[in-house]
Scaffold this motif. Structure first.
Motif, mmCIF file in Angstrom:
data_model
loop_
_atom_site.group_PDB
_atom_site.id
_atom_site.type_symbol
_atom_site.label_atom_id
_atom_site.label_comp_id
_atom_site.label_asym_id
_atom_site.label_seq_id
_atom_site.Cartn_x
_atom_site.Cartn_y
_atom_site.Cartn_z
ATOM 1 N N TYR A 221 5.504 22.761 29.640
ATOM 2 C CA TYR A 221 6.743 22.812 30.060
ATOM 3 C C TYR A 221 7.711 21.722 28.379
ATOM 4 N N THR A 222 6.758 20.997 28.409
ATOM 5 C CA THR A 222 7.234 19.977 27.366
ATOM 6 C C THR A 222 6.987 20.067 26.357
ATOM 7 N N ILE A 223 6.288 20.753 25.819
ATOM 8 C CA ILE A 223 5.556 21.756 24.743
ATOM 9 C C ILE A 223 7.061 22.942 24.108
ATOM 10 N N LYS A 224 6.500 23.463 25.068
ATOM 11 C CA LYS A 224 8.100 24.522 25.576
ATOM 12 C C LYS A 224 9.575 24.334 24.276
ATOM 13 N N HIS A 225 9.719 23.398 25.649
ATOM 14 C CA HIS A 225 11.095 22.766 25.021
ATOM 15 C C HIS A 225 11.585 21.710 23.653
ATOM 16 N N PHE A 226 10.554 20.999 23.780
ATOM 17 C CA PHE A 226 10.556 19.818 23.274
ATOM 18 C C PHE A 226 10.070 19.724 22.092
ATOM 19 N N TYR A 227 8.577 20.216 22.165
ATOM 20 C CA TYR A 227 7.704 20.400 20.724
ATOM 21 C C TYR A 227 7.439 21.878 20.571
ATOM 22 N N ALA A 228 7.493 22.621 19.910
ATOM 23 C CA ALA A 228 7.937 23.783 19.940
ATOM 24 C C ALA A 228 7.334 24.329 18.832
ATOM 25 N N GLU A 229 7.154 23.391 17.766
ATOM 26 C CA GLU A 229 6.130 23.704 17.002
ATOM 27 C C GLU A 229 4.965 23.966 16.932
ATOM 28 N N LEU A 230 4.177 22.905 17.823
ATOM 29 C CA LEU A 230 3.108 23.500 17.966
ATOM 30 C C LEU A 230 2.426 24.506 18.770
ATOM 31 N N GLY A 231 3.274 25.505 18.790
ATOM 32 C CA GLY A 231 2.818 26.701 19.602
ATOM 33 C C GLY A 231 2.469 26.863 20.839
ATOM 34 N N THR A 232 1.706 28.214 20.961
ATOM 35 C CA THR A 232 1.025 28.493 22.048
ATOM 36 C C THR A 232 -0.091 27.406 22.669
ATOM 37 N N PRO A 233 0.582 26.903 23.519
ATOM 38 C CA PRO A 233 -0.635 26.080 24.805
ATOM 39 C C PRO A 233 -1.975 26.389 23.974
ATOM 40 N N SER A 234 -2.861 25.266 24.235
ATOM 41 C CA SER A 234 -4.181 25.469 24.397
ATOM 42 C C SER A 234 -5.165 23.879 24.228
ATOM 43 N N LYS A 235 -5.857 23.752 24.231
ATOM 44 C CA LYS A 235 -7.088 22.616 24.079
ATOM 45 C C LYS A 235 -6.172 22.133 22.572
ATOM 46 N N GLU A 236 -6.154 22.407 21.841
ATOM 47 C CA GLU A 236 -5.710 21.972 19.589
ATOM 48 C C GLU A 236 -4.258 21.434 20.257
ATOM 49 N N THR A 237 -4.167 22.734 21.035
ATOM 50 C CA THR A 237 -1.934 22.307 21.211
ATOM 51 C C THR A 237 -1.647 21.091 21.647
ATOM 52 N N TYR A 238 -2.544 20.450 22.723
ATOM 53 C CA TYR A 238 -2.649 19.442 23.276
ATOM 54 C C TYR A 238 -2.861 18.411 23.055
ATOM 55 N N LEU A 239 -3.535 18.694 22.165
ATOM 56 C CA LEU A 239 -4.258 17.341 20.809
ATOM 57 C C LEU A 239 -2.824 17.167 20.151
ATOM 58 N N GLN A 240 -2.433 18.492 19.397
ATOM 59 C CA GLN A 240 -1.849 17.930 18.411
ATOM 60 C C GLN A 240 0.207 17.244 19.095
ATOM 61 N N PHE A 241 0.073 17.817 20.463
ATOM 62 C CA PHE A 241 1.222 17.262 21.411
ATOM 63 C C PHE A 241 0.698 15.655 21.487
ATOM 64 N N PHE A 242 -0.763 15.315 22.010
ATOM 65 C CA PHE A 242 -0.463 13.817 21.631
ATOM 66 C C PHE A 242 -0.321 12.802 20.588
ATOM 67 N N LYS A 244 1.545 13.688 17.815
ATOM 68 C CA LYS A 244 3.553 13.507 18.145
ATOM 69 C C LYS A 244 3.303 12.903 18.448
ATOM 70 N N VAL A 245 3.413 12.859 19.669
ATOM 71 C CA VAL A 245 3.736 11.903 20.340
ATOM 72 C C VAL A 245 3.767 10.392 20.049
ATOM 73 N N ALA A 246 2.271 9.716 19.747
ATOM 74 C CA ALA A 246 2.600 8.425 19.196
ATOM 75 C C ALA A 246 2.871 8.721 17.557
ATOM 76 N N GLU A 247 2.467 9.539 17.032
ATOM 77 C CA GLU A 247 3.525 9.431 15.545
ATOM 78 C C GLU A 247 5.376 8.746 15.860
ATOM 79 N N ASN A 248 5.708 9.823 17.001
ATOM 80 C CA ASN A 248 6.956 9.597 17.539
ATOM 81 C C ASN A 248 7.517 7.977 18.058
ATOM 82 N N ASN A 249 5.939 7.836 18.433
ATOM 83 C CA ASN A 249 6.549 6.228 19.039
ATOM 84 C C ASN A 249 6.273 5.304 18.241
ATOM 85 N N LEU A 250 5.004 5.408 17.136
ATOM 86 C CA LEU A 250 4.846 4.898 16.169
ATOM 87 C C LEU A 250 6.501 4.435 15.453
ATOM 88 N N GLU A 251 6.371 5.550 15.119
ATOM 89 C CA GLU A 251 7.968 5.567 14.743
ATOM 90 C C GLU A 251 9.200 4.941 14.553
#
Ligand code: AMP
Ligand code: MG
Length: 520
Positions: A221-242, A244-251
């Motif tokens: 749900y989170t990826i679909k609405h807020f990290y849509a650029e990451l695409g279809t959920p998969s293990k790789e997408t979940y890593l990319q999601f993490f 992005k979250v790390a980058e955003n919080n660092l920022e």
């Protein structure tokens, strides 16, 4: 009042099947439906014009009975179903189990100009997550949240926003200092707004309960609405999601360090999945530049959430989020790589941010040392962070000897300037002037650029307190004055010089100014 209602959270995610409002553990669900508690005599005290516009509302809308009733929880918009979210969290380093929206109620989500906004009331009564507390908020904390979230936005710091500040009309009992002296205070409700209020703790609670299906649903749900650029959920997408979250919080935390904001309670339930500053509680603004400073009296012993430790805590919190996402990924390497990048990335970004604060816009290998010496000097005597950086922009290449003079207004103790202090600063200004010769900007250009990075006006702790003291007596004019002042924190504002001043002496040890508790 016309809002373009488009709910997703309470439509797409599993709901708690129980709809009665009593305290309980909520499993296999992301939220519980709950109705805000009606209040005795609601009164809107302030509305953010920028947020009205963002939601597609007009000033006239904000003056209606409907607006007042909706944003104090006294009327439910048609076709909406308010709810409280289920989340857990690590508080001060320890897993605290289920927490959840104990005094926040999400009204609905709207879409305007292609932007999604969730609308939430803070302080509008008990929910299934209220535990032993009352679900209410007092005026002082609500003023602090209202003013600070909008001020942070105008400073360019990622943050949740605020639409309105209202009195509930109900009294709220609080033991402000946790010293056995409870007293009644005015109750208040802030309507706050963000694309989403999801926190690390929303994911953690599901992982801890080993509810992997719901965890997957929530992450998707989170990826679909807020990290849509990451695409279809998969293990790789979940890593990319993490990642992005790390980058955003660092920022986000780099911005905090830049403006001198100390959150005060960086528990994992107060960490936004979007990297927004969230949950304005016992936060504070650095006055004296001090890595060890924390505004939160609950944290005064270990100072876990002190200014200088905020980046480490973001990383610590990211480790907890990594643990929560692990069941969806099944291997640690990718997550660990992202976590170890955080340190290097932080060093680099922090250095660049500090460079920009002192007007360096190119890189030189000695900058790290120059900045380290600067920070050491800032710790020698109590030195006001905001005034220091603002005044530093007046230092000129033509008048290189004038360094110490340019900045000495920032010292709290102007009488006693030790030889050591003067010498350290003179030495630093020598290196600084040499370094400035490598930059292409003229003094005026550099000053202009620096003044867009170093705010002139921040919500100093005593300023919020002045607004609170007046509001307690029914005078809301300082709220409005500060709200408007802080819309242009980088600009010189005629007639507002009084807010560009060091903390007055009376505020040094005053409750609410330098000492804040979580009681709100
Ligand atoms: P905080 O760290 O202050 O953001 O809050 C920690 C937890 O306590 C969250 O789950 C809040 O919803 C809850 N909480 C704080 N104050 C209250 C209150 N007055 N009533 C109910 N829950 C509260
Ligand atoms: Mg919180």
């Amino acid at each position: 009042m016309k809002l373009n209602i488009q709910d997703t959270f309470n439509k797409e995610l599993p709901a708690d099947p129980i709809t009665e409002n009593y305290v309980r553990q909520v499993e296999n669900a992301c939220f519980s439906f709950v109705t805000p508690t009606k209040t005795v005599n609601p009164q809107i005290l302030h509305v953010s014009p920028e947020m009205l516009e963002n939601l597609g509302l007009s000033k006239d809308d904000s003056q209606t009975e409907e607006f007042k009733n909706v944003f104090t929880g006294n009327e439910i918009l048609t076709n909406t179903q308010p709810y409280a979210m289920c989340y857990g969290g690590h508080q001060f380093g320890n897993w605290a189990g289920q927490l959840g929206d104990g005094r926040a109620i999400n009204l609905t989500e709207i879409v305007h100009n292609n932007k999604r906004w969730a609308i939430q009331l803070k302080g509008s009564g008990k929910t299934p997550y209220s535990r032993t507390a009352d679900g209410l908020a007092v005026l002082r904390s609500s003023i602090r949240e209202y003013l600070c979230s909008e001020a942070m936005f105008h400073l360019g710091v990622p943050t949740t926003r605020a639409l309105s500040l209202a009195l509930s009309g109900d009294p709220v009992l609080r033991d402000m200092l946790y010293n056995g002296n409870p007293a009644y205070e005015k109750g208040a409700i802030v309507s706050r707004i963000a694309p989403s209020f999801l926190r690390f703790g929303n994911y953690q609670i599901l992982a801890v309960r080993n509810d992997v299906p719901t965890l997957k649903t929530l992450v998707d749900y989170t990826i679909k609405h807020f990290y849509a650029e990451l695409g279809t959920p998969s293990k790789e997408t979940y890593l990319q999601f993490f990642k992005k979250v790390a980058e955003n919080n660092l920022e986000m935390v780099i911005h905090w360090q830049r403006v001198g904001f100390v959150h005060g309670v960086m528990n994992t339930d107060n960490m936004s999945i979007l990297g927004l500053t969230i949950d304005y509680g016992p936060y504070g603004w650095l006055e004296g530049y001090d890595y060890g400073w924390t505004p939160n009296t609950t944290d005064s012993q270990h100072k876990r959430y002190r200014y200088g430790n905020q980046p480490n805590i973001v990383l610590w919190n990211l480790y907890q989020l990594a643990n929560a996402l692990y069941p969806l990924i099944g291997e640690t390497e990718g997550l660990e790589a992202i976590l170890s990048d955080f340190g290097t990335s932080f060093e680099k970004k922090y250095l660049n941010m500090m460079r920009s604060k002192i007007g360096l816009f190119t890189e030189n290998e000695n900058d790290q040392k120059l900045i380290q010496e600067l920070e050491n000097n800032l710790h020698l005597t109590e030195t006001d962070m905001t005034i220091f950086y603002r005044n530093l922009s007046r230092f000129t290449k033509e008048n290189m000897e004038s360094g110490f003079k340019t900045i000495q207004d920032a010292f709290y103790n102007t009488n006693e300037q030790s030889l050591e202090l003067i010498e350290s600063w003179e030495k630093w200004f020598e290196s600084y002037s040499q370094r400035l010769l490598l930059e292409k900007e003229t003094d005026t250009e550099r000053a202009e650029k620096m003044n867009r990075i170093n705010p002139k006006y921040v919500l100093r702790n005593y300023m919020a307190q002045l607004a609170i003291d007046a509001a307690d007596k029914g005078d809301y004019s300082i709220i409005d004055e500060l709200f408007n002042l802080l819309k242009n924190p980088y600009s010189e504002q005629e007639n507002q010089e009084k807010w560009f001043a060091k903390r007055p002496d009376w505020a040094r040890n005053k409750v609410g100014c330098s000492m804040l508790s979580c009681s709100s």
